[in-house]
Design an enzyme around this catalytic site. Structure first.
Site, PDB file in Angstrom:
ATOM      1  N   GLY A  12       0.786  -1.230   0.000  1.00 26.46           N
ATOM      2  CA  GLY A  12       0.000   0.000   0.000  1.00 26.46           C
ATOM      3  C   GLY A  12       0.813   1.274   0.000  1.00 26.46           C
ATOM      4  CB  SER A  13       4.329   2.147  -0.772  1.00 29.36           C
ATOM      5  OG  SER A  13       4.449   1.552  -2.051  1.00 29.36           O
ATOM      6  NE  ARG A  58      -8.943 -16.475  -7.429  1.00 31.78           N
ATOM      7  CZ  ARG A  58      -8.192 -15.752  -8.248  1.00 31.78           C
ATOM      8  NH1 ARG A  58      -8.704 -15.286  -9.356  1.00 31.78           N
ATOM      9  NH2 ARG A  58      -6.941 -15.478  -7.958  1.00 31.78           N
ATOM     10  CB  ILE A  88     -10.765  -5.019 -13.766  1.00 30.09           C
ATOM     11  CG1 ILE A  88      -9.633  -4.360 -12.963  1.00 30.09           C
ATOM     12  CG2 ILE A  88     -12.112  -4.390 -13.431  1.00 30.09           C
ATOM     13  CD1 ILE A  88      -9.714  -4.543 -11.467  1.00 30.09           C
ATOM     14  CG  ASN A 102      -2.836  -0.938 -13.555  1.00 30.60           C
ATOM     15  OD1 ASN A 102      -2.666  -0.984 -12.344  1.00 30.60           O
ATOM     16  ND2 ASN A 102      -2.187  -1.728 -14.389  1.00 30.60           N
ATOM     17  CG  HIS A 104       2.764  -2.054 -16.422  1.00 31.92           C
ATOM     18  ND1 HIS A 104       2.381  -3.260 -15.892  1.00 31.92           N
ATOM     19  CD2 HIS A 104       3.836  -2.294 -17.211  1.00 31.92           C
ATOM     20  CE1 HIS A 104       3.189  -4.204 -16.357  1.00 31.92           C
ATOM     21  NE2 HIS A 104       4.079  -3.642 -17.149  1.00 31.92           N
ATOM     22  CG  ASP A 145      -0.326  -4.432 -18.066  1.00 27.78           C
ATOM     23  OD1 ASP A 145      -0.869  -3.756 -17.176  1.00 27.78           O
ATOM     24  OD2 ASP A 145       0.403  -5.400 -17.834  1.00 27.78           O
TER      25      ASP A 145
END
Length: 188
Positions: A12-13, A58, A88, A102, A104, A145
């Site tokens: 969680g940084s 899940r 997702i 997102n 990457h 991606d």
């Protein structure tokens, strides 16, 4: 008030960095952090930062509308994947079209796709003797991606760099640029 929901799978940084960026902005709220790992360190960060956090499994994510229903209730202006590793579901992408982003740790389209995350990306950069790498912030679509690129930032890769030193450079780019891009999307 603009509402952000963050998804995270790890420490969680990036969540903390984003929360810090918006901390004194009365027009933006981190409405919730959702995680797919019961023991994710992001839950401890959220507790310390006093941010609502929720774990889901899940089944709740992929086989029911549980997470979708939670998001519909919150009505986020933006859903931010900040170190979230699951694909997702189509229902979320459809319902929140152009509202899920997102980050990457590479310059897409290079080093993207299923299984390419974290140190795996940086190790591939070293192995292939790349001279630059960076971050890509992109919209999420049905493929890993492959969503439209919103922003990229680059850093040089030196012959002496290791996967670990590249990770540090990439994290610095994430911390610097991710909150600013989120802010610009919210107020664009």
């Amino acid at each position: 008030m603009k509402r952000i929901v963050l998804f995270a799978s790890g420490s969680g940084s990036n969540v903390e960095n984003i929360a810090s960026y918006f901390k004194n902005n009365p027009k933006v709220s981190i409405s919730a952090v959702l995680t797919n790992k019961r023991d994710a360190k992001v839950l401890e960060r959220c507790d310390r930062l006093k941010i609502n956090a929720l774990y889901f499994n899940r089944t709740a994510f992929l086989e029911s509308d549980c997470v979708l229903d939670i998001l519909k209730t919150i009505k986020p202006d933006l859903i931010v994947l900040a170190g979230f590793l699951w694909k997702i579901p189509d229902a979320l992408i459809f319902h929140f079209s152009d509202k899920i982003i997102n980050i990457h740790p590479a310059l897409l389209p290079k080093y993207g796709g299923k299984g390419m995350y974290g140190m795996k990306v940086h190790e591939a950069i070293v192995q292939n003797k790349e001279t630059e790498t960076g971050i890509t912030i992109h919209f999420v679509n049905q493929n890993y991606d492959e969503g439209a690129i919103i922003y990229q930032a680059k850093t040089t890769v030196l012959p002496s760099d290791t996967a670990k030193s590249i990770a540090q450079k990439v994290h610095a780019l994430e911390y610097e640029h991710f909150p600013k891009i989120i802010d610009s999307l919210l107020h664009g």
